[in-house]
Design an enzyme around this catalytic site. Sequence first.
Site, PDB file in Angstrom:
ATOM      1  N   CYS A 239     -89.834  -2.965 -74.011  1.00 36.48           N
ATOM      2  CA  CYS A 239     -91.071  -3.584 -73.532  1.00 36.48           C
ATOM      3  C   CYS A 239     -90.817  -4.227 -72.177  1.00 36.48           C
ATOM      4  O   CYS A 239     -90.468  -5.407 -72.102  1.00 36.48           O
ATOM      5  CB  CYS A 239     -91.563  -4.629 -74.540  1.00 36.48           C
ATOM      6  SG  CYS A 239     -93.117  -5.431 -74.058  1.00 36.48           S
TER       7      CYS A 239
ATOM      8  N   PHE B  20     -92.748  -5.295 -69.816  1.00 37.94           N
ATOM      9  CA  PHE B  20     -93.613  -6.448 -69.536  1.00 37.94           C
ATOM     10  C   PHE B  20     -92.966  -7.716 -70.067  1.00 37.94           C
ATOM     11  O   PHE B  20     -92.837  -8.721 -69.351  1.00 37.94           O
ATOM     12  CB  PHE B  20     -94.982  -6.218 -70.186  1.00 37.94           C
ATOM     13  CG  PHE B  20     -96.006  -7.300 -69.928  1.00 37.94           C
ATOM     14  CD1 PHE B  20     -97.032  -7.088 -69.024  1.00 37.94           C
ATOM     15  CD2 PHE B  20     -95.970  -8.522 -70.601  1.00 37.94           C
ATOM     16  CE1 PHE B  20     -97.985  -8.072 -68.779  1.00 37.94           C
ATOM     17  CE2 PHE B  20     -96.917  -9.506 -70.370  1.00 37.94           C
ATOM     18  CZ  PHE B  20     -97.921  -9.283 -69.455  1.00 37.94           C
ATOM     19  N   CYS B  21     -92.529  -7.697 -71.330  1.00 38.69           N
ATOM     20  CA  CYS B  21     -91.938  -8.883 -71.932  1.00 38.69           C
ATOM     21  C   CYS B  21     -90.536  -9.156 -71.395  1.00 38.69           C
ATOM     22  O   CYS B  21     -90.134 -10.324 -71.279  1.00 38.69           O
ATOM     23  CB  CYS B  21     -91.913  -8.747 -73.460  1.00 38.69           C
ATOM     24  SG  CYS B  21     -93.564  -8.775 -74.211  1.00 38.69           S
ATOM     25  N   VAL B  22     -89.788  -8.117 -71.059  1.00 40.37           N
ATOM     26  CA  VAL B  22     -88.475  -8.317 -70.443  1.00 40.37           C
ATOM     27  C   VAL B  22     -88.637  -9.105 -69.147  1.00 40.37           C
ATOM     28  O   VAL B  22     -87.923 -10.092 -68.893  1.00 40.37           O
ATOM     29  CB  VAL B  22     -87.778  -6.970 -70.178  1.00 40.37           C
ATOM     30  CG1 VAL B  22     -86.572  -7.150 -69.260  1.00 40.37           C
ATOM     31  CG2 VAL B  22     -87.344  -6.335 -71.499  1.00 40.37           C
TER      32      VAL B  22
ATOM     33  N   HIS C 110     -89.642 -12.838 -69.885  1.00 41.22           N
ATOM     34  CA  HIS C 110     -88.565 -13.717 -70.343  1.00 41.22           C
ATOM     35  C   HIS C 110     -87.540 -13.973 -69.234  1.00 41.22           C
ATOM     36  O   HIS C 110     -86.937 -15.056 -69.189  1.00 41.22           O
ATOM     37  CB  HIS C 110     -87.904 -13.138 -71.588  1.00 41.22           C
ATOM     38  CG  HIS C 110     -88.805 -13.153 -72.772  1.00 41.22           C
ATOM     39  ND1 HIS C 110     -89.295 -14.326 -73.314  1.00 41.22           N
ATOM     40  CD2 HIS C 110     -89.339 -12.151 -73.511  1.00 41.22           C
ATOM     41  CE1 HIS C 110     -90.082 -14.041 -74.326  1.00 41.22           C
ATOM     42  NE2 HIS C 110     -90.128 -12.729 -74.463  1.00 41.22           N
TER      43      HIS C 110
END
Length: 342
Positions: free
Chosen positions: A83, A85-87, A90
């Site tokens: 993912c 986007f989430c990498v 974070h």
Amino acid sequence: MSTPFRYTEPTPPRSATGRVADVYEQISRDFGIERPPTFVVLSSAPEILVPAWALLRESLIAGAGDRTGKELAALGVSLTNKCPFCVDAHTMLLHATGDHALAERLARGERPKDEEHARVLDWGRATRVPGTDPMPYPFPREHAPAYLGTALVFHFINRVVSALLTEQLLPWNAQRLRAVRSVAGRAVGRSVRRRAVPGAALSLLDDPGPAPAWTAGTCVGPAYAALRSAARGSHRAASGDADLLDAEDRGLVREALRSWDGSHPPLALDGVPDRRERPAARLAILAALAPYRITDEDVAAWRRPEHTDRCPVRVVAYGAFAAVDRIESALPLPATGETART
């Protein structure tokens, strides 16, 4: 103007009312990010939005343990789920914690220098495989409910994001620039570093039902139970309408997850139903196993004129939580002398 949303057009957050408005207020205060697409995309189905936010807040934000460590666990989950986007999110949030050098090492694809940080990142990655023995934990045992809650909520959120958002966290993928990552992280640094009081999100929940024993009486428990209840029931459509996933569809989803070993499906998508025959089951199974493989054709084959934006959110949530359920139910039993899990 392009938006980050695929297959839905959520109501603008400024028009939100009721519990959705309450969630946005908490997100702004405790997460430090105004109207993050991660949650705006769920707003078409408030019954999913509210417990998803509650679980993230009570584990990642207000739960016990170091925020840098929990961000690393969430990053490991996001990496293993593919993912981007989430990498990226974070990585920027690690800047917000003040760990700038760590954030940039990870942005370059390098391992953390600190071995404890590396172990937490590896632990997050390993949680995708059902039954992986998480012991010894790379964090204090009393922090396990918050770390497990963080991992499980991002197994859910990764799948929603990959299915229903584009990969662009910021316009033109500006987050790929070091200066932008740093500035964006610093902008929310005060919120990230402020200690949040546990339990604030629980007042937004309906009766959540029993919490699993691994939550150890923490506020993570009711939040997890509420998301579990909402997502398991999200195959239902509005009152009077046919189910979004019928009994055969749900059986196919259960069968696909029963023997799932955490692997990503092959290019041929062996075992995934054909979109012409069981489009709803296909959509839910892809949401569980490989949401980044959902195509416009998959959604078009399933969607009907009567389907509102609430419907794709609920089908994706059903599949996403099926994967979470498989991971959570396979958590190894604790060692002798520890509290048994349900």
